[in-house]
Write an enzyme that holds these catalytic residues in place. Sequence first.
Site, short mmCIF file in Angstrom:
data_model
loop_
_atom_site.label_atom_id
_atom_site.label_comp_id
_atom_site.label_asym_id
_atom_site.label_seq_id
_atom_site.Cartn_x
_atom_site.Cartn_y
_atom_site.Cartn_z
N ASP A 1 23.62 48.19 42.46
CA ASP A 1 24.72 49.14 42.49
C ASP A 1 25.94 48.31 42.85
O ASP A 1 25.91 47.55 43.82
CB ASP A 1 24.50 50.27 43.51
CG ASP A 1 25.49 51.41 43.25
OD1 ASP A 1 25.62 51.81 42.08
OD2 ASP A 1 26.13 51.89 44.19
N GLY B 1 34.05 46.69 32.14
CA GLY B 1 34.38 47.52 33.29
C GLY B 1 35.76 47.21 33.85
O GLY B 1 36.76 47.17 33.14
#
Length: 202
Positions: A72, A156
Amino acid sequence: MNEDKIIFATGNEGKMREIREILKDLGMKILSMKEAGADLNIVEDGSTFLENAEIKARAVWEKTGGIVLADDSGLVIDCLNGEPGIYSARYMGEDTSYEIKNQNLLNRAAKARGDERSARFVCSIAAVLPDGNVLHTEETMEGILADNPAGEEGFGYDPIFYLPEFQKTAAELTMEEKNKISHRGKALDAMKCKLMEYYGRK
């Protein structure tokens, strides 16, 4: 149970390319969760990067067994109270393009100057092992928020994350350069060492 493969709980192809490159010298096959037949919709309701990584890894492991890794990661911007943080992937909605997300963050941080623009990428990795034990690593990559998006290499938030020592954004680095210094590269390297130690692979 096959210990010659690692399943990584992601469907992100950009991420899988980085992961395969970094873990290649383990000599194990690296599969995405989809390639391993675990096409799950996982609810990440942890309050930290570490908790979310373990939630993802355990959800896939319960379906596949073996060795399952999950990360994560996200961007933490100090002048925006740590946003987007653990909500990085879901910031402004998962279907919103990163071009829009990135521009929104730059607009919101427009008045911040110099050190006020400090930011970091954080990556936590959880590995659930065949016996159910869990290994954890967490690393960061420090930088500042760029003035404008730049670069085509990353994905991203990479185009708005500026690394003063390189005088480039993360999206202007080659994959080799990025893997040496990135939050994910460092966390995967640390995890690789833990796995080698655990399995006695020298």
